[in-house]
Design an enzyme around this catalytic site. Structure first.
Site, PDB file in Angstrom:
ATOM      1  N   GLY A 207       0.904  -1.257   0.089  1.00 44.07           N
ATOM      2  CA  GLY A 207       0.024   0.036  -0.068  1.00 44.07           C
ATOM      3  C   GLY A 207       0.697   1.432   0.051  1.00 44.07           C
ATOM      4  O   GLY A 207       1.988   1.048  -0.554  1.00 44.07           O
ATOM      5  N   ASN A 208       0.099   2.497   0.154  1.00 42.57           N
ATOM      6  CA  ASN A 208       1.099   3.614   0.319  1.00 42.57           C
ATOM      7  C   ASN A 208       0.299   4.477   1.433  1.00 42.57           C
ATOM      8  O   ASN A 208      -0.691   4.203   2.005  1.00 42.57           O
ATOM      9  CB  ASN A 208       0.706   4.315  -1.066  1.00 42.57           C
ATOM     10  CG  ASN A 208      -0.425   4.552  -1.554  1.00 42.57           C
ATOM     11  OD1 ASN A 208      -1.169   5.500  -1.028  1.00 42.57           O
ATOM     12  ND2 ASN A 208      -0.913   3.984  -2.367  1.00 42.57           N
ATOM     13  N   ARG A 209       1.082   5.575   1.528  1.00 46.03           N
ATOM     14  CA  ARG A 209       0.341   6.583   2.719  1.00 46.03           C
ATOM     15  C   ARG A 209      -0.495   7.432   2.469  1.00 46.03           C
ATOM     16  O   ARG A 209      -0.903   8.326   3.473  1.00 46.03           O
ATOM     17  CB  ARG A 209       1.697   7.430   3.208  1.00 46.03           C
ATOM     18  CG  ARG A 209       2.744   6.418   3.919  1.00 46.03           C
ATOM     19  CD  ARG A 209       4.048   7.264   4.410  1.00 46.03           C
ATOM     20  NE  ARG A 209       3.618   8.489   5.043  1.00 46.03           N
ATOM     21  CZ  ARG A 209       4.365   9.445   5.227  1.00 46.03           C
ATOM     22  NH1 ARG A 209       5.396   9.732   4.426  1.00 46.03           N
ATOM     23  NH2 ARG A 209       3.905  10.657   5.868  1.00 46.03           N
TER      24      ARG A 209
END
Ligand code: C5P
Length: 400
Positions: A201-203
């Protein structure tokens, strides 16, 4: 335009008589909602005479026409002048214990406040925090001006002059300038599963994309948000908006599918989602076990570039806007990268923002440069994500 003017209990209420007169003379349909307390300063008769509309402070009058929400629903602009420290606190908390309170909660129109209070109250941390909350929600704050106050003291706290408030209110970006526009926005960050419990995923918190969607809806657009993973409080804000339809997705491929099917009816498409560039070639059906010292190698395959696909397939009159999050700190190099990306993806506008460990992601503020079709800077904005969103819609309006 249907304008609601809220008047709260401060001596500056007398100056709002001129504000209402000016708006009426300009041809607007003005509905005044005074608070009970403000009637000590200016009475109902004055407001009715000046606005040429019936005026009440009570949610219990005209109940058959559901007045406590109907004014808010009809409003295309709400101006609260003067706005006391008390009403700013109530607005920040969402209190609705009178007609002005219910109207402010029921409206999706742009809201402008003109604070008026003593300097100490304006500078009190509670007021400072409440004003910050309101700004973050897209409320426009006009003034207060510096000058002599009622007690003979002076400092910031004087309500701005009525003409200044009227000018600022009528110039607010988004006084329903997107009415009826069909908008499609992607927001949040995709998650690519590795196995039933893990993902890449990412932030992204979804804040910027959600702010873009909320700003469009507040300006009158009909909005569809394709929402990948976003913080719950952020996602709740779009789910509650009456002009926003939410389609929940998880992976880049799901996002592509949802965007492609919704794109046919959209006039403007904004890809604000942080899309994973890669997914694992094969998702494990069971939770992967530890591989020990040998380490673990993941086989990744590239995801489709959804934005480039939407831009390539766009029909006449459809506008496509992309985002580019870059970690390049040098402004010229950042813009150079942005120009290359805009051309490669073939989008009308590209919103470039610098991100990093402490910038862009998971924060309430942002700083962006919007590049136009020839690579020229068409807008630049630093501020809350909502302010950035409004600057983006201003650029869209200018191009359309
Ligand atoms: O190439 P880059 O990831 O920097 O491009 C960012 C823009 O492209 C964003 O608007 C993002 O939503 C979009 N994007 C996409 N599909 C991908 C990767 C990014 O639509 N696979």
């Amino acid at each position: 335009m249907f304008i609601v003017v809220g008047v709260t209990g401060g001596i500056a209420a007398y100056k709002s008589v001129h504000l209402v007169r000016r708006l009426v003379r300009a041809g607007h349909d003005v509905h005044v909602i005074p608070t009970e307390d403000s009637l000590h300063f200016v009475g109902l008769t004055t407001w009715e005479a000046i606005s040429r509309n019936p005026v009440t402070t009570s949610v219990h009058e005209d109940v058959a026409r559901v007045r406590h929400v109907s004014l808010g629903r009809s409003a295309e602009l709400v101006v609260v002048a003067p706005a006391t420290a008390n009403v700013l606190a109530k607005m920040a908390a969402g209190l609705a214990d009178d007609l002005l309170g219910t109207t402010l909660l029921a409206t999706t129109a742009p809201v402008v406040v003109a604070p008026a209070m003593h300097t100490e109250m304006w500078r009190h941390p509670a007021t400072v925090a409440n004003v910050a909350v309101l700004r973050e929600r897209g409320v426009t704050v006009v003034g207060p001006a510096e000058g002599e106050l009622t007690g003979g003291d002076s400092g910031p706290g004087r309500m701005s002059e009525p003409d200044e408030i009227a000018d600022a209110a009528l110039a607010v970006p988004g006084v329903h300038d997107l009415a009826g526009l069909r908008v499609l926005v992607s927001a949040g960050g995709t998650r690519e599963p590795l196995d039933p419990v893990r993902y890449l995923g990412n932030r992204s918190s979804g804040r910027q994309g959600v702010a873009v969607a909320l700003a469009a809806a507040d300006r009158g657009a009909d909005v569809t948000v394709v929402l990948a993973h976003a913080d719950t409080d952020v996602a709740d804000r779009v789910r509650r908006h009456p002009r926003i339809r939410v389609v929940d997705v998880g992976t880049a491929e799901e996002l592509q599918h949802a965007m492609t099917s919704a794109s046919s009816s959209a006039e403007v498409i904004v890809m604000a989602a942080a899309v994973a560039d890669y997914r694992v070639a094969e998702v494990s059906a069971v939770k992967m076990s530890k591989k020990g010292d040998a380490g673990l190698t993941l086989d990744l395959v590239q995801n489709p570039d959804i934005l480039a696909g939407l831009a390539a397939a766009r029909r006449d009159g459809q506008m496509v806007v992309g985002f580019a999050a870059e970690t390049e700190p040098d402004r010229e190099l950042l813009l150079e990268r942005g120009r290359g990306k805009r051309a490669r993806k073939g989008v009308d506008l590209l919103v470039v923002n610098e991100v990093g460990w402490t910038r862009g992601f998971d924060r309430t503020d942002n700083a962006v440069v919007v590049l136009g079709p020839d690579g020229a800077v068409v807008a630049e904005r630093q501020g809350t994500k909502r302010e950035v969103a409004d600057a983006l819609w201003d650029a869209v309006v200018a191009r359309r």
